[in-house]
Design an enzyme around this catalytic site. Structure first.
Site, PDB file in Angstrom:
ATOM      1  N   HIS A 448      54.881  47.829  32.022  1.00  0.00           N
ATOM      2  CA  HIS A 448      55.093  49.170  32.552  1.00  0.00           C
ATOM      3  C   HIS A 448      55.713  48.995  33.893  1.00  0.00           C
ATOM      4  O   HIS A 448      54.727  49.120  34.828  1.00  0.00           O
ATOM      5  CB  HIS A 448      53.959  50.057  32.359  1.00  0.00           C
ATOM      6  CG  HIS A 448      53.482  50.443  31.167  1.00  0.00           C
ATOM      7  ND1 HIS A 448      52.457  51.309  30.649  1.00  0.00           N
ATOM      8  CD2 HIS A 448      53.937  50.043  29.675  1.00  0.00           C
ATOM      9  CE1 HIS A 448      52.296  51.122  29.464  1.00  0.00           C
ATOM     10  NE2 HIS A 448      53.162  50.685  28.775  1.00  0.00           N
TER      11      HIS A 448
HETATM   12  C1  LIG Z   1      54.064  44.763  23.215  1.00  0.00           C
HETATM   13  C2  LIG Z   1      54.433  45.825  24.066  1.00  0.00           C
HETATM   14  C3  LIG Z   1      53.975  47.188  23.753  1.00  0.00           C
HETATM   15  C4  LIG Z   1      54.376  48.145  24.485  1.00  0.00           C
HETATM   16  N1  LIG Z   1      54.050  49.361  23.887  1.00  0.00           N
HETATM   17  C5  LIG Z   1      54.471  50.567  24.770  1.00  0.00           C
HETATM   18  C6  LIG Z   1      53.951  51.731  23.965  1.00  0.00           C
HETATM   19  O1  LIG Z   1      53.544  52.062  23.025  1.00  0.00           O
HETATM   20  N2  LIG Z   1      54.406  52.883  24.835  1.00  0.00           N
HETATM   21  C7  LIG Z   1      55.339  52.631  26.026  1.00  0.00           C
HETATM   22  O2  LIG Z   1      55.596  53.947  26.664  1.00  0.00           O
HETATM   23  N3  LIG Z   1      55.723  51.617  26.369  1.00  0.00           N
HETATM   24  C8  LIG Z   1      55.147  50.420  25.786  1.00  0.00           C
HETATM   25  N4  LIG Z   1      55.806  49.061  26.243  1.00  0.00           N
HETATM   26  C9  LIG Z   1      56.808  49.204  27.286  1.00  0.00           C
HETATM   27  C10 LIG Z   1      58.041  49.407  26.920  1.00  0.00           C
HETATM   28  O3  LIG Z   1      58.435  48.434  26.222  1.00  0.00           O
HETATM   29  C11 LIG Z   1      58.970  49.598  28.257  1.00  0.00           C
HETATM   30  O4  LIG Z   1      58.268  50.537  29.039  1.00  0.00           O
HETATM   31  C12 LIG Z   1      60.353  49.687  28.081  1.00  0.00           C
HETATM   32  O5  LIG Z   1      61.033  48.856  27.248  1.00  0.00           O
HETATM   33  C13 LIG Z   1      61.229  49.635  29.310  1.00  0.00           C
HETATM   34  O6  LIG Z   1      62.527  49.969  29.228  1.00  0.00           O
HETATM   35  P1  LIG Z   1      63.716  49.484  30.086  1.00  0.00           P
HETATM   36  O7  LIG Z   1      64.850  49.897  29.765  1.00  0.00           O
HETATM   37  O8  LIG Z   1      63.291  49.685  31.705  1.00  0.00           O
HETATM   38  O9  LIG Z   1      63.413  47.893  29.823  1.00  0.00           O
HETATM   39  P2  LIG Z   1      63.401  47.166  28.666  1.00  0.00           P
HETATM   40  O10 LIG Z   1      63.334  48.028  27.326  1.00  0.00           O
HETATM   41  O11 LIG Z   1      62.864  46.061  28.718  1.00  0.00           O
HETATM   42  O12 LIG Z   1      65.147  46.697  28.390  1.00  0.00           O
HETATM   43  C14 LIG Z   1      65.722  45.744  29.394  1.00  0.00           C
HETATM   44  C15 LIG Z   1      66.550  44.724  28.684  1.00  0.00           C
HETATM   45  O13 LIG Z   1      67.660  44.157  29.756  1.00  0.00           O
HETATM   46  C16 LIG Z   1      67.710  43.035  29.431  1.00  0.00           C
HETATM   47  N5  LIG Z   1      68.025  42.202  30.648  1.00  0.00           N
HETATM   48  C17 LIG Z   1      67.082  41.853  31.574  1.00  0.00           C
HETATM   49  N6  LIG Z   1      67.859  41.125  32.694  1.00  0.00           N
HETATM   50  C18 LIG Z   1      69.096  40.795  32.164  1.00  0.00           C
HETATM   51  C19 LIG Z   1      70.189  40.249  32.873  1.00  0.00           C
HETATM   52  N7  LIG Z   1      70.167  39.664  33.860  1.00  0.00           N
HETATM   53  N8  LIG Z   1      71.207  40.221  32.186  1.00  0.00           N
HETATM   54  C20 LIG Z   1      71.415  40.937  30.782  1.00  0.00           C
HETATM   55  N9  LIG Z   1      70.276  41.447  30.282  1.00  0.00           N
HETATM   56  C21 LIG Z   1      69.160  41.462  30.933  1.00  0.00           C
HETATM   57  C22 LIG Z   1      66.365  42.544  28.816  1.00  0.00           C
HETATM   58  O14 LIG Z   1      66.595  41.406  28.051  1.00  0.00           O
HETATM   59  C23 LIG Z   1      65.953  43.723  28.088  1.00  0.00           C
HETATM   60  O15 LIG Z   1      66.652  43.489  26.746  1.00  0.00           O
HETATM   61  C24 LIG Z   1      55.462  48.041  25.525  1.00  0.00           C
HETATM   62  C25 LIG Z   1      56.057  47.014  25.704  1.00  0.00           C
HETATM   63  C26 LIG Z   1      55.352  45.592  25.113  1.00  0.00           C
HETATM   64  C27 LIG Z   1      56.301  44.578  25.433  1.00  0.00           C
END
Ligand SMILES: Cc1cc2nc3c(=O)[nH]c(=O)nc-3n(C[C@H](O)[C@H](O)[C@H](O)COP(=O)(O)OP(=O)(O)OC[C@H]3O[C@@H](n4cnc5c(N)ncnc54)[C@H](O)[C@@H]3O)c2cc1C
Length: 508
Positions: A448
């Site tokens: 998070h």
């Molecule tokens: C096991 C687990 C359980 C979870 N359970 C919950 C839950 O129940 N409820 C909740 O609210 N949250 C939960 N979370 C957290 C949730 O997954 C994150 O809050 C959310 O995915 C964040 O969104 P985001 O768009 O910031 O990043 P992400 O969803 O992580 O997306 C970022 C993406 O960018 C890509 N990336 C990064 N750097 C680069 C780069 N340089 N070039 C190209 N691509 C890149 C990554 O590979 C990734 O696919 C959980 C996470 C995990 C791992």
């Protein structure tokens, strides 16, 4: 949505290039494509097959340096997940809305925290929450109020309690608390969103074998209307500017054989997660911006904010669940009575919810009863010293590794201690005899993630403005959790997604 090769991506100029296909990137891309813009998503990870355990696809070469007690570990986890769909393919689906205090807390709640206000109002997010909940099919209580926290009216009613959740709800009830159904982005039965849960694997940490979990590939990208292209296994390496304040292209690594290419777009959106987005800006340093792109404030990477959490568990004498391994939803019951309270420093508490473990190691022991587990979760105090920076050592792509320099604020430690005492009371009231705490190792990666490109009005103390646009660049935005100056007291993904839609609607 079309999956394209990085070679093809490098031949076009897109209206918008989004870095990351996860929770925020997918929403951003879908909204922009629906507005008629051509969108390229760059995704470092690959498509993960249904039913995969996250542990089986981890890549230690991508891990970070992180503080571990007095020393340093090489096992810092700077991701939610590195995968097509980001964290949403592995997440548990817990989908709370934030309340106003989570978006922009009054100073008294955070004490000496180094905080910047972005003045985001809950009512600005509400239409975006409605949109995201409808697309994901979030189910939750049709109403519910605890103190001044009011659940919205979820269009889809709650899923039934798991057997463990039923016991925990009875325990909380006996203590005079108000147990509520945890809002979840998981379908109970087949409907327009997708198939219903078949209880084949645990949810959290696994990709859903039947698409009952609302990952952004099945719920958002596969249904996106308009021109969305996705280049998988393609890592954004560094931005190149055409003029001060204007990004021209992104250098990427991908393809077979793996090589460096450039992708061109009129606008760029960072949606790589709060750690990776900051690292990308820091790696884009050049002669004109030696401290990193968009970093005239020196704030890029600072104020890394995460959830502090701990699990508490206990064992009932009676067995309340028959089969092993546990294949129930991660959570069906939550207790929000301790969001605030005089017993917490700053009167700011946190939340407690059922958090079922994947396995009960003692399940086969005669008379073992059943294992009940709760997670205690709270948003930390923003601190400038908590930061993402770059190490001197390099990974296999030749890029500088990430350092997660994070230390828990002592008052947050106190808050968590009070909260876990409350959770143990619930376990005892639910029939658990002995209770114990289990470390969540949040300081080496909580999943998070917030704060590293914090939004604010003052370019001297913040990196983006409240629309997510970098103060220093007029064609680069952040749509992930990095702009949130405070992590908030709830699981963040639904709010990150609602905010991503707010930002995408405003991109000009
Ligand atoms: C096991 C687990 C359980 C979870 N359970 C919950 C839950 O129940 N409820 C909740 O609210 N949250 C939960 N979370 C957290 C949730 O997954 C994150 O809050 C959310 O995915 C964040 O969104 P985001 O768009 O910031 O990043 P992400 O969803 O992580 O997306 C970022 C993406 O960018 C890509 N990336 C990064 N750097 C680069 C780069 N340089 N070039 C190209 N691509 C890149 C990554 O590979 C990734 O696919 C959980 C996470 C995990 C791992």
């Amino acid at each position: 949505m079309r999956i394209i090769s990085v070679q093809e991506a490098a031949t076009r100029t897109f209206d918008v290039c989004v870095v990351g296909s996860g929770a925020s990137g997918a929403i951003t891309a879908a909204v922009l494509a629906e507005r008629g813009l051509s969108v390229l998503i760059l995704e470092q990870g690959t498509a993960i097959p249904p039913g995969t355990d996250h542990d089986d696809v981890e890549d230690p070469d991508t891990w970070a340096y992180a503080r571990d007690g007095e020393g340093w570990s090489k096992e810092g986890y700077p991701w939610s997940a590195m995968a097509f769909g980001g964290g949403t393919v592995f997440y548990g689906g817990i989908s709370f809305r934030y309340e106003q205090r989570d978006l922009d807390p009054p100073p008294a709640l955070l004490g000496d925290a180094d905080y910047a206000h972005w003045r985001l109002r809950l009512d600005e997010l509400e239409p975006h929450y409605d949109w995201v909940e409808d697309r994901l099919g979030v189910s939750g209580p049709s109403h519910g109020r605890v103190g001044d926290y009011a659940f919205p009216h979820y269009a889809r009613g709650s899923l039934p309690h798991t057997p463990m959740g039923g016991a925990l709800a009875r325990g909380a009830d006996a203590l005079g608390l108000t147990p509520l159904s945890t809002p979840m982005a998981i379908s109970g039965a087949r409907d327009r969103h997708g198939p219903g849960c078949a209880e084949l694997t645990p949810c959290t940490g696994f990709t859903c074998p039947v698409n009952a979990k609302a990952d952004v590939i099945s719920r958002i990208l596969a249904r996106a209307e308009g021109d969305v292209s996705v280049a998988l296994d393609t890592r954004a390496v560094r931005f190149v500017a055409s003029a001060p304040g204007r990004a021209k292209r992104l250098e990427v690594l991908g393809g077979s054989p793996r090589s460096r290419r450039s992708v061109h777009a009129d606008r760029f959106v960072l949606a790589a997660n709060a750690i990776q987005s900051a690292a990308l800006l820091l790696r884009s340093a050049d002669r004109r911006e030696p401290d990193g792109m968009g970093n005239s404030s020196g704030q890029v990477g600072r104020h890394l904010a995460m959830k502090n959490s701990v699990y508490v568990r206990g064992r009932t004498q009676e067995r309340i669940v028959a089969h092993q391994p546990l294949r129930h939803r991660y959570s069906s019951v939550c207790v929000l009575d301790h969001l605030r309270g005089a017993e917490f420093p700053g009167q700011l508490g946190g939340i407690i919810y059922e958090a079922n473990p994947w396995e009960d190691p003692e399940a086969d022991r005669p008379g073992a009863g059943s294992l009940l587990q709760l997670e205690c979760l709270l948003g930390d105090r923003p601190q400038a010293r908590n930061m993402v920076r770059l190490a001197r050592s390099r990974d296999r792509d030749g890029l500088q590794r990430i350092v997660m320099d994070y230390r828990q604020h002592p008052l947050d430690g106190e808050r968590l201690d009070v909260l876990q005492g409350k959770a143990k009371d619930v376990l005892h009231a639910a029939g658990a005899e002995r209770t114990e705490s289990v470390d969540s190792d949040f300081a080496t990666g909580s999943t998070h993630l917030h704060g590293t490109l914090r939004a604010g009005d003052d370019p001297a103390t913040s990196v983006t403005d409240r629309t997510g646009r970098l103060h220093d660049y007029d064609n680069v935005w952040s749509a992930d959790g990095a702009t949130f100056p405070f992590a908030g007291n709830f699981n963040p993904t639904l709010t990150i997604q609602a905010n991503a839609r707010r930002i995408a609607v405003g991109i000009s």
